[in-house]
Design a protein around this motif. Structure first.
Motif, PDB file in Angstrom:
ATOM      1  N   PRO A   1       0.791  -1.230   0.000  1.00  0.00           N
ATOM      2  CA  PRO A   1       0.000   0.000   0.000  1.00  0.00           C
ATOM      3  C   PRO A   1       0.824   1.280   0.000  1.00  0.00           C
ATOM      4  N   TYR A   2       2.119   1.187   0.234  1.00  0.00           N
ATOM      5  CA  TYR A   2       2.977   2.377   0.261  1.00  0.00           C
ATOM      6  C   TYR A   2       3.888   2.453  -0.957  1.00  0.00           C
ATOM      7  N   PHE A   3       4.488   1.337  -1.302  1.00  0.00           N
ATOM      8  CA  PHE A   3       5.290   1.238  -2.523  1.00  0.00           C
ATOM      9  C   PHE A   3       4.458   0.451  -3.531  1.00  0.00           C
ATOM     10  N   LEU A   4       3.755   1.135  -4.391  1.00  0.00           N
ATOM     11  CA  LEU A   4       2.735   0.510  -5.228  1.00  0.00           C
ATOM     12  C   LEU A   4       3.302  -0.333  -6.366  1.00  0.00           C
ATOM     13  N   ASP A   5       4.620  -0.341  -6.516  1.00  0.00           N
ATOM     14  CA  ASP A   5       5.230  -1.065  -7.628  1.00  0.00           C
ATOM     15  C   ASP A   5       5.674  -2.471  -7.245  1.00  0.00           C
ATOM     16  N   ARG A   6       5.242  -2.968  -6.089  1.00  0.00           N
ATOM     17  CA  ARG A   6       5.717  -4.290  -5.666  1.00  0.00           C
ATOM     18  C   ARG A   6       4.608  -5.104  -5.019  1.00  0.00           C
ATOM     19  N   GLU A   7       4.766  -6.417  -5.127  1.00  0.00           N
ATOM     20  CA  GLU A   7       3.871  -7.341  -4.449  1.00  0.00           C
ATOM     21  C   GLU A   7       4.520  -7.802  -3.151  1.00  0.00           C
ATOM     22  N   VAL A   8       3.694  -7.978  -2.128  1.00  0.00           N
ATOM     23  CA  VAL A   8       4.185  -8.402  -0.824  1.00  0.00           C
ATOM     24  C   VAL A   8       3.193  -9.386  -0.215  1.00  0.00           C
ATOM     25  N   GLY A   9       3.639 -10.102   0.789  1.00  0.00           N
ATOM     26  CA  GLY A   9       2.748 -10.937   1.578  1.00  0.00           C
ATOM     27  C   GLY A   9       2.330 -10.181   2.820  1.00  0.00           C
ATOM     28  N   GLU A  10       1.034 -10.171   3.107  1.00  0.00           N
ATOM     29  CA  GLU A  10       0.522  -9.423   4.264  1.00  0.00           C
ATOM     30  C   GLU A  10       0.336 -10.351   5.467  1.00  0.00           C
ATOM     31  N   ILE A  11       0.885  -9.923   6.599  1.00  0.00           N
ATOM     32  CA  ILE A  11       0.741 -10.616   7.873  1.00  0.00           C
ATOM     33  C   ILE A  11       0.162  -9.621   8.863  1.00  0.00           C
ATOM     34  N   ARG A  12      -0.881 -10.003   9.579  1.00  0.00           N
ATOM     35  CA  ARG A  12      -1.463  -9.119  10.588  1.00  0.00           C
ATOM     36  C   ARG A  12      -1.142  -9.657  11.975  1.00  0.00           C
ATOM     37  N   THR A  13      -0.657  -8.777  12.835  1.00  0.00           N
ATOM     38  CA  THR A  13      -0.216  -9.193  14.163  1.00  0.00           C
ATOM     39  C   THR A  13      -0.849  -8.336  15.248  1.00  0.00           C
TER      40      THR A  13
ATOM     41  N   GLY B   1      -1.651  -4.482  22.745  1.00  0.00           N
ATOM     42  CA  GLY B   1      -2.791  -4.927  21.954  1.00  0.00           C
ATOM     43  C   GLY B   1      -2.892  -4.274  20.596  1.00  0.00           C
ATOM     44  N   TYR B   2      -1.806  -3.595  20.180  1.00  0.00           N
ATOM     45  CA  TYR B   2      -1.820  -2.888  18.892  1.00  0.00           C
ATOM     46  C   TYR B   2      -1.869  -3.897  17.750  1.00  0.00           C
ATOM     47  N   GLU B   3      -2.872  -3.770  16.911  1.00  0.00           N
ATOM     48  CA  GLU B   3      -3.029  -4.652  15.753  1.00  0.00           C
ATOM     49  C   GLU B   3      -2.638  -3.904  14.492  1.00  0.00           C
ATOM     50  N   SER B   4      -1.823  -4.527  13.658  1.00  0.00           N
ATOM     51  CA  SER B   4      -1.408  -3.863  12.418  1.00  0.00           C
ATOM     52  C   SER B   4      -0.975  -4.879  11.380  1.00  0.00           C
ATOM     53  N   SER B   5      -0.931  -4.406  10.140  1.00  0.00           N
ATOM     54  CA  SER B   5      -0.455  -5.224   9.031  1.00  0.00           C
ATOM     55  C   SER B   5       1.036  -5.021   8.842  1.00  0.00           C
ATOM     56  N   HIS B   6       1.720  -6.093   8.520  1.00  0.00           N
ATOM     57  CA  HIS B   6       3.136  -6.052   8.184  1.00  0.00           C
ATOM     58  C   HIS B   6       3.311  -6.760   6.844  1.00  0.00           C
ATOM     59  N   TYR B   7       4.390  -6.432   6.155  1.00  0.00           N
ATOM     60  CA  TYR B   7       4.555  -6.929   4.798  1.00  0.00           C
ATOM     61  C   TYR B   7       5.940  -7.543   4.626  1.00  0.00           C
ATOM     62  N   VAL B   8       5.967  -8.706   4.002  1.00  0.00           N
ATOM     63  CA  VAL B   8       7.220  -9.402   3.721  1.00  0.00           C
ATOM     64  C   VAL B   8       7.281  -9.729   2.237  1.00  0.00           C
ATOM     65  N   SER B   9       8.453 -10.139   1.780  1.00  0.00           N
ATOM     66  CA  SER B   9       8.583 -10.540   0.385  1.00  0.00           C
ATOM     67  C   SER B   9       7.706 -11.758   0.108  1.00  0.00           C
ATOM     68  N   VAL B  10       7.363 -11.943  -1.148  1.00  0.00           N
ATOM     69  CA  VAL B  10       6.533 -13.088  -1.528  1.00  0.00           C
ATOM     70  C   VAL B  10       7.231 -14.394  -1.151  1.00  0.00           C
ATOM     71  N   ASP B  11       8.536 -14.475  -1.369  1.00  0.00           N
ATOM     72  CA  ASP B  11       9.280 -15.697  -1.036  1.00  0.00           C
ATOM     73  C   ASP B  11       9.207 -16.002   0.461  1.00  0.00           C
ATOM     74  N   THR B  12       9.384 -14.982   1.294  1.00  0.00           N
ATOM     75  CA  THR B  12       9.327 -15.194   2.739  1.00  0.00           C
ATOM     76  C   THR B  12       7.920 -15.557   3.176  1.00  0.00           C
ATOM     77  N   TYR B  13       6.929 -14.943   2.571  1.00  0.00           N
ATOM     78  CA  TYR B  13       5.537 -15.270   2.879  1.00  0.00           C
ATOM     79  C   TYR B  13       5.258 -16.749   2.584  1.00  0.00           C
TER      80      TYR B  13
END
Length: 206
Positions: free
Chosen positions: A88-100, A105-117
């Protein structure tokens, strides 16, 4: 870009200084100088995967299933996995989304490379979840840090998070984002509500 050390080369720091002369760039602070070498030196495959996710996403140790508190039920399993998306910030790349859910109790999305995902997906499919004892994870990181000449008693898992923050902020600045935008997004990806946390806590020695 082979390592964090390369990313923080003088050429890139010069570009940052030229764009934002009022920021005193430089210094690793709690960040490891070469986190890729650190991660490669971690022997436990589960700890190595957790460290890789921290470096790519900005999660705390508890965000990857290794919480300090014995009462925490933090873990990564299928409920944390939200697929491959456009960053959502660097629109030129695909990432895997992980929510933690992390500190406070802070909930947020984090993003990793497709390979790591995909590596995390395979690990969860085989073992049910990614989680474990914090002290064991800390010991693995400290041992790898000593072997690679990067040990400092205040680093540990949080030092990997600092690596992410410094890397992400510089990348945002060099891609044309404003300082304010870069600070806010870096802080958010490190699971902080306040946008100035990057400048206060993660920007390295001043």
């Amino acid at each position: 870009m082979n390592s964090f050390r390369d990313f923080c080369s003088e050429k890139i720091l010069d570009a940052c200084r030229a764009r934002h002369s009022y920021i005193r760039w430089g210094g690793y602070g709690r960040a490891f100088e070469d986190p890729e070498a650190l991660i490669a030196a971690i022997l436990d495959p589960m700890h190595q995967l957790a460290a890789k996710i921290q470096l790519e996403s900005g999660c705390r140790g508890e965000g990857v299933g290794f919480a300090r508190s014995k009462f925490s039920k933090s873990k990564l399993d299928v409920h944390n996995m939200f697929g491959i998306i456009q960053d959502p910030y660097f629109l030129d790349r695909e990432v895997g989304e992980i929510r933690t859910k992390e500190k406070g109790g802070y909930e947020s999305s984090h993003y990793v490379s497709v390979d790591t995902y995909m590596e995390l997906e395979a690990f969860i499919a085989a073992h049910g979840s990614l989680c474990g004892d914090y002290r064991s994870y800390l010991q693995s990181i400290n041992k790898a840090a000593k072997e690679t000449g990067q040990y400092h008693p205040k680093r540990g898992p949080h030092g990997i998070k600092h690596c992410f923050a410094q890397r992400f902020f510089k990348e945002a600045i060099l891609s044309g984002k404003s300082t304010t935008s870069a600070e806010i997004e870096t802080s958010r990806r490190c699971s902080h509500r306040r946008g100035d946390v990057f400048r206060i806590s993660y920007s390295g020695r001043r």
